[in-house]
Design an enzyme around this catalytic site. Structure first.
Site, PDB file in Angstrom:
ATOM      1  N   LYS A   7     -31.141  -2.807   8.030  1.00 17.49           N
ATOM      2  CA  LYS A   7     -32.168  -2.381   7.613  1.00 17.49           C
ATOM      3  C   LYS A   7     -32.133  -2.606   6.217  1.00 17.49           C
ATOM      4  O   LYS A   7     -33.388  -3.282   5.625  1.00 17.49           O
ATOM      5  CB  LYS A   7     -32.309  -0.827   7.675  1.00 17.49           C
ATOM      6  CG  LYS A   7     -32.356  -0.386   9.180  1.00 17.49           C
ATOM      7  CD  LYS A   7     -32.255   1.190   9.096  1.00 17.49           C
ATOM      8  CE  LYS A   7     -32.723   1.667  10.718  1.00 17.49           C
ATOM      9  NZ  LYS A   7     -32.261   2.674  11.244  1.00 17.49           N
ATOM     10  N   GLN A  65     -29.688   7.824   7.936  1.00 15.70           N
ATOM     11  CA  GLN A  65     -29.326   7.431   9.370  1.00 15.70           C
ATOM     12  C   GLN A  65     -28.697   8.385  10.430  1.00 15.70           C
ATOM     13  O   GLN A  65     -27.881   9.075   9.968  1.00 15.70           O
ATOM     14  CB  GLN A  65     -28.238   6.199   9.268  1.00 15.70           C
ATOM     15  CG  GLN A  65     -27.940   5.737  10.495  1.00 15.70           C
ATOM     16  CD  GLN A  65     -28.938   4.643  11.089  1.00 15.70           C
ATOM     17  OE1 GLN A  65     -29.687   4.003  10.344  1.00 15.70           O
ATOM     18  NE2 GLN A  65     -29.292   4.932  12.313  1.00 15.70           N
ATOM     19  N   ASP A  92     -39.343   7.288   8.648  1.00 17.60           N
ATOM     20  CA  ASP A  92     -39.147   7.205   9.972  1.00 17.60           C
ATOM     21  C   ASP A  92     -40.084   8.047  10.697  1.00 17.60           C
ATOM     22  O   ASP A  92     -40.228   8.031  12.066  1.00 17.60           O
ATOM     23  CB  ASP A  92     -37.829   8.005  10.106  1.00 17.60           C
ATOM     24  CG  ASP A  92     -36.715   7.171  10.433  1.00 17.60           C
ATOM     25  OD1 ASP A  92     -36.935   6.060  10.911  1.00 17.60           O
ATOM     26  OD2 ASP A  92     -35.510   7.569  10.203  1.00 17.60           O
TER      27      ASP A  92
END
Ligand SMILES: NC(=O)c1ccc[n+]([C@@H]2O[C@H](COP(=O)([O-])OP(=O)(O)OC[C@H]3O[C@@H](n4cnc5c(N)ncnc54)[C@H](OP(=O)(O)O)[C@@H]3O)[C@@H](O)[C@H]2O)c1
Length: 292
Positions: free
Chosen positions: A54, A98, A121
């Site tokens: 990422k 994460q 997200d």
């Protein structure tokens, strides 16, 4: 083999090229640089590799990219404070924590602490609710990637019978909701099946578009699909290791038997997987635009 292979890696690359242009335009116009922070707590090897990917993609696109690694014994309170710091940091437009987090930290509490305007997200309940009513700023990355794959590979979504196998909060439910919305790339008739569904094949066999996110290796076989269907395989299942220790991955769809009947199908790996990080980048660019 009759089916067209939907190459997620190529489509993702194409979207990243589009994003690069968009980022350059933003910089030229008023100096805005999209900023993304990825917070990793602990040293889970799979999480480390996701976070590295990422961060690297964000850099490749010209973002301000921050990787914030924290020790596994970080307290929940300290993590909430860190999120608050990034919520207030105007150079950061997207915050990604994460998952999974260490067991002593409440994931829900952490995800709810992210400013919904920086929730790239798309997991904050405000954004989940907006998705449901069709006003989403940030669509969750994997379902958004699936929709882009369908649209860009020419699937007709308007009026299509879509069947989704799986009802998780990160894939099944959001993709079903997205394809149900009024609007381009949607307007479908959607059925969701799961472990309590009486006759799964009855439903999958009538799908013009079949999306499988069950987490069961090669669960859907050729005799469960309709001739000419678009088949999207979300599953990533490790079924063994090569002699060199490399992971052997299978999707939730038995590729060969389904490819004989489908009009188009995603491979595993190289289908849905590469789209997920790219859609995270797309959301970050959008977050930077919203904040301007
Ligand atoms: N490529 C990517 O970027 C990406 C991203 C996310 C996930 N994935 C992969 O996608 C797969 C699904 O992930 P997930 O997080 O959605 O999984 P999950 O949370 O485990 O949910 C699986 C869903 O499938 C249903 N299911 C399981 N076995 C079934 C069966 N035999 N028949 C019918 N339904 C069944 C479950 O039903 P119940 O609700 O009744 O238990 C559940 O709703 C996994 O392989 C995961 O690794 C890939």
């Amino acid at each position: 083999m009759a089916a067209k292979i939907i190459k997620g890696a190529e489509i993702a690359k194409q979207i990243r090229e589009e994003l690069k242009v968009e980022v350059e335009e933003m910089k030229d116009k008023d100096g805005t640089v999209p900023g993304l922070v990825t917070i990793l707590v602990g040293e889970n090897p799979a999480s480390q590799s996701y976070v590295r990917a990422k961060t690297a993609t964000a850099k490749e696109l010209g973002f301000h990219s921050v990787q914030d690694n924290q020790p596994a014994d970080m307290s929940e309170e300290a993590l909430l404070k860190l999120i608050d710091k990034y919520n207030k940091d105007s150079s950061i437009h997207g915050i990604l924590v994460q998952l999974p987090l260490p067991k002593h930290i409440n994931e829900t509490k952490v995800l709810y602490a992210i400013d919904p305007d920086k929730d790239v997200d798309g997991f904050h309940p405000v954004n989940v609710g907006k998705l449901m009513i069709g006003t989403a700023d940030f669509l969750p990355c994997t379902p958004h990637g699936i929709q882009e794959l369908l649209v860009r590979s020419g699937a007709r979504m308007e009026g299509a019978e879509v069947v989704v196998v799986g009802r998780s909060n990160i894939v099944g439910k959001p993709i079903a909701n997205m394809l149900l919305q009024k609007g381009p790339g949607a307007n479908a008739t959607v059925t969701v099946v799961h472990t309590r569904t009486r006759d799964i094949a009855f439903h999958t066999k009538r799908a013009d578009v079949l999306i499988v996110a069950a987490g069961v290796a090669e669960y859907v076989k050729g005799d469960m699909i309709k001739e000419g269907a678009y088949v999207i395989d979300v599953g990533v299942n490790e079924v063994g290791r090569t002699a060199e220790g490399k992971r052997i991955l299978k999707g939730d769809v038995e590729f060969d038997s389904c490819a004989e009947k489908a009009a188009a199908i995603t491979p595993v790996p190289g289908g849905v997987g590469p789209m997920t990080i790219t859609m995270l980048m797309k959301n970050t660019v959008k977050a930077a635009r919203i904040k301007r």
